[in-house]
Design a protein around this motif. Structure first.
Motif, PDB file in Angstrom:
ATOM      1  N   VAL A   1       0.842  -1.196   0.000  1.00 31.11           N
ATOM      2  CA  VAL A   1       0.000   0.000   0.000  1.00 31.11           C
ATOM      3  C   VAL A   1       0.879   1.249   0.000  1.00 31.11           C
ATOM      4  O   VAL A   1       0.625   2.204  -0.745  1.00 31.11           O
ATOM      5  N   HIS A   2       1.948   1.226   0.788  1.00 32.25           N
ATOM      6  CA  HIS A   2       2.878   2.360   0.815  1.00 32.25           C
ATOM      7  C   HIS A   2       3.490   2.579  -0.572  1.00 32.25           C
ATOM      8  O   HIS A   2       3.575   3.718  -1.043  1.00 32.25           O
ATOM      9  N   LEU A   3       3.893   1.501  -1.237  1.00 31.97           N
ATOM     10  CA  LEU A   3       4.465   1.605  -2.572  1.00 31.97           C
ATOM     11  C   LEU A   3       3.447   2.190  -3.550  1.00 31.97           C
ATOM     12  O   LEU A   3       3.783   3.058  -4.363  1.00 31.97           O
ATOM     13  N   THR A   4       2.186   1.756  -3.472  1.00 31.76           N
ATOM     14  CA  THR A   4       1.180   2.300  -4.384  1.00 31.76           C
ATOM     15  C   THR A   4       0.986   3.799  -4.160  1.00 31.76           C
ATOM     16  O   THR A   4       0.768   4.541  -5.120  1.00 31.76           O
ATOM     17  N   GLN A   5       1.081   4.242  -2.900  1.00 34.21           N
ATOM     18  CA  GLN A   5       0.964   5.682  -2.606  1.00 34.21           C
ATOM     19  C   GLN A   5       2.115   6.455  -3.249  1.00 34.21           C
ATOM     20  O   GLN A   5       1.915   7.540  -3.809  1.00 34.21           O
ATOM     21  N   GLU A   6       3.329   5.915  -3.177  1.00 31.26           N
ATOM     22  CA  GLU A   6       4.485   6.562  -3.810  1.00 31.26           C
ATOM     23  C   GLU A   6       4.333   6.598  -5.328  1.00 31.26           C
ATOM     24  O   GLU A   6       4.600   7.621  -5.965  1.00 31.26           O
ATOM     25  N   LEU A   7       3.905   5.460  -5.914  1.00 31.56           N
ATOM     26  CA  LEU A   7       3.712   5.412  -7.363  1.00 31.56           C
ATOM     27  C   LEU A   7       2.631   6.401  -7.793  1.00 31.56           C
ATOM     28  O   LEU A   7       2.766   7.067  -8.828  1.00 31.56           O
ATOM     29  N   ASN A   8       1.571   6.506  -7.005  1.00 30.45           N
ATOM     30  CA  ASN A   8       0.500   7.446  -7.317  1.00 30.45           C
ATOM     31  C   ASN A   8       1.019   8.883  -7.288  1.00 30.45           C
ATOM     32  O   ASN A   8       0.706   9.676  -8.182  1.00 30.45           O
ATOM     33  N   ALA A   9       1.815   9.209  -6.296  1.00 40.41           N
ATOM     34  CA  ALA A   9       2.382  10.558  -6.192  1.00 40.41           C
ATOM     35  C   ALA A   9       3.285  10.875  -7.387  1.00 40.41           C
ATOM     36  O   ALA A   9       3.388  12.029  -7.793  1.00 40.41           O
ATOM     37  N   ASN A  10       3.904   9.854  -7.968  1.00 38.14           N
ATOM     38  CA  ASN A  10       4.787  10.034  -9.123  1.00 38.14           C
ATOM     39  C   ASN A  10       4.044   9.932 -10.454  1.00 38.14           C
ATOM     40  O   ASN A  10       4.666   9.986 -11.519  1.00 38.14           O
ATOM     41  N   GLY A  11       2.716   9.715 -10.407  1.00 35.70           N
ATOM     42  CA  GLY A  11       1.936   9.598 -11.625  1.00 35.70           C
ATOM     43  C   GLY A  11       2.131   8.272 -12.346  1.00 35.70           C
ATOM     44  O   GLY A  11       1.831   8.155 -13.527  1.00 35.70           O
ATOM     45  N   GLN A  12       2.610   7.243 -11.630  1.00 33.25           N
ATOM     46  CA  GLN A  12       2.888   5.942 -12.244  1.00 33.25           C
ATOM     47  C   GLN A  12       1.866   4.874 -11.893  1.00 33.25           C
ATOM     48  O   GLN A  12       1.855   3.812 -12.501  1.00 33.25           O
ATOM     49  N   TYR A  13       1.018   5.136 -10.929  1.00 33.72           N
ATOM     50  CA  TYR A  13       0.060   4.141 -10.447  1.00 33.72           C
ATOM     51  C   TYR A  13      -1.174   4.100 -11.332  1.00 33.72           C
ATOM     52  O   TYR A  13      -1.817   5.113 -11.579  1.00 33.72           O
ATOM     53  N   LEU A  14      -1.507   2.902 -11.827  1.00 34.76           N
ATOM     54  CA  LEU A  14      -2.726   2.707 -12.603  1.00 34.76           C
ATOM     55  C   LEU A  14      -3.680   1.735 -11.923  1.00 34.76           C
ATOM     56  O   LEU A  14      -4.868   1.740 -12.205  1.00 34.76           O
ATOM     57  N   GLY A  15      -3.166   0.887 -11.024  1.00 34.82           N
ATOM     58  CA  GLY A  15      -4.000  -0.058 -10.297  1.00 34.82           C
ATOM     59  C   GLY A  15      -3.146  -1.112  -9.621  1.00 34.82           C
ATOM     60  O   GLY A  15      -2.001  -1.331 -10.006  1.00 34.82           O
ATOM     61  N   ALA A  16      -3.685  -1.759  -8.619  1.00 36.22           N
ATOM     62  CA  ALA A  16      -3.004  -2.847  -7.919  1.00 36.22           C
ATOM     63  C   ALA A  16      -4.017  -3.563  -7.042  1.00 36.22           C
ATOM     64  O   ALA A  16      -4.989  -2.954  -6.590  1.00 36.22           O
ATOM     65  N   SER A  17      -3.779  -4.848  -6.814  1.00 36.99           N
ATOM     66  CA  SER A  17      -4.642  -5.583  -5.902  1.00 36.99           C
ATOM     67  C   SER A  17      -4.055  -6.956  -5.625  1.00 36.99           C
ATOM     68  O   SER A  17      -3.549  -7.605  -6.536  1.00 36.99           O
ATOM     69  N   PRO A  18      -4.129  -7.388  -4.363  1.00 31.80           N
ATOM     70  CA  PRO A  18      -3.822  -8.795  -4.091  1.00 31.80           C
ATOM     71  C   PRO A  18      -5.012  -9.637  -4.523  1.00 31.80           C
ATOM     72  O   PRO A  18      -6.127  -9.130  -4.663  1.00 31.80           O
ATOM     73  N   LEU A  19      -4.767 -10.900  -4.747  1.00 31.83           N
ATOM     74  CA  LEU A  19      -5.838 -11.827  -5.098  1.00 31.83           C
ATOM     75  C   LEU A  19      -6.160 -12.708  -3.896  1.00 31.83           C
ATOM     76  O   LEU A  19      -5.299 -12.952  -3.054  1.00 31.83           O
ATOM     77  N   GLN A  20      -7.373 -13.203  -3.837  1.00 32.16           N
ATOM     78  CA  GLN A  20      -7.711 -14.156  -2.791  1.00 32.16           C
ATOM     79  C   GLN A  20      -6.953 -15.447  -3.040  1.00 32.16           C
ATOM     80  O   GLN A  20      -6.366 -15.657  -4.099  1.00 32.16           O
ATOM     81  N   SER A  21      -6.977 -16.337  -2.090  1.00 28.92           N
ATOM     82  CA  SER A  21      -6.242 -17.596  -2.146  1.00 28.92           C
ATOM     83  C   SER A  21      -6.535 -18.381  -3.411  1.00 28.92           C
ATOM     84  O   SER A  21      -7.645 -18.349  -3.949  1.00 28.92           O
ATOM     85  N   VAL A  22      -5.532 -19.120  -3.857  1.00 28.84           N
ATOM     86  CA  VAL A  22      -5.675 -19.982  -5.027  1.00 28.84           C
ATOM     87  C   VAL A  22      -6.784 -21.018  -4.797  1.00 28.84           C
ATOM     88  O   VAL A  22      -7.388 -21.509  -5.741  1.00 28.84           O
ATOM     89  N   ALA A  23      -7.099 -21.312  -3.549  1.00 30.57           N
ATOM     90  CA  ALA A  23      -8.174 -22.244  -3.229  1.00 30.57           C
ATOM     91  C   ALA A  23      -9.535 -21.712  -3.703  1.00 30.57           C
ATOM     92  O   ALA A  23     -10.475 -22.480  -3.875  1.00 30.57           O
ATOM     93  N   LYS A  24      -9.626 -20.413  -3.944  1.00 27.56           N
ATOM     94  CA  LYS A  24     -10.879 -19.819  -4.410  1.00 27.56           C
ATOM     95  C   LYS A  24     -10.897 -19.623  -5.928  1.00 27.56           C
ATOM     96  O   LYS A  24     -11.840 -19.077  -6.468  1.00 27.56           O
ATOM     97  N   ALA A  25      -9.844 -20.063  -6.602  1.00 28.11           N
ATOM     98  CA  ALA A  25      -9.734 -19.874  -8.051  1.00 28.11           C
ATOM     99  C   ALA A  25     -10.620 -20.874  -8.806  1.00 28.11           C
ATOM    100  O   ALA A  25     -10.873 -21.979  -8.339  1.00 28.11           O
ATOM    101  N   THR A  26     -11.060 -20.452  -9.970  1.00 27.44           N
ATOM    102  CA  THR A  26     -11.801 -21.303 -10.897  1.00 27.44           C
ATOM    103  C   THR A  26     -11.198 -21.100 -12.278  1.00 27.44           C
ATOM    104  O   THR A  26     -10.933 -19.972 -12.677  1.00 27.44           O
TER     105      THR A  26
END
Length: 119
Positions: A27-52
């Motif tokens: 989250v800290h890294l995304t804030q820095e990237l956003n301040a530099n105009g480099q952030y377009l999106g990010a997200s962790p994924l839920q566990s592979v056990a929930k994958a289809t």
């Protein structure tokens, strides 16, 4: 140029405290990237056990639980960034906390005309 940084790691390699710290640092890294105009999106994924996984073979839909590949490392999240070049994307990738226990794959985005605009 836009890049997606695909974050892979072994889900079992992290303690709950390590995972929470990783999330905070990300989250800290995304804030820095956003301040530099480099952030377009990010997200962790839920566990592979929930994958289809979905495949179409001979006109038939095949739906299975879990990821497509049998591997120790699984896709755990992503960062979508705007970087001047690959070297800049690599410099950002090496700051993603997961890189210390897993892998960050860098892929340039192929931009297609006719796609809906971002919201």
């Amino acid at each position: 140029m836009k890049y997606i940084l695909l974050v892979y790691s072994d889900e079992t390699a992290w303690t709950e405290n390590e995972r929470e710290q990783c999330f905070k640092e990300s989250v800290h890294l995304t804030q820095e990237l956003n301040a530099n105009g480099q952030y377009l999106g990010a997200s962790p994924l839920q566990s592979v056990a929930k994958a289809t996984s979905v495949r179409m073979r001979d006109g038939k839909r095949l739906v299975t639980d879990g990821p497509f590949a049998e591997t120790r490392e699984q896709l755990g999240g992503y960062f979508l960034i705007d970087a001047t070049n690959l070297e800049e994307a690599i410099a950002i990738a090496e700051r993603i906390p997961t890189v210390h226990k897993g892998t960050v794959e860098i892929r340039p985005i192929l931009e297609l005309s006719g796609l809906p605009s971002e919201k």
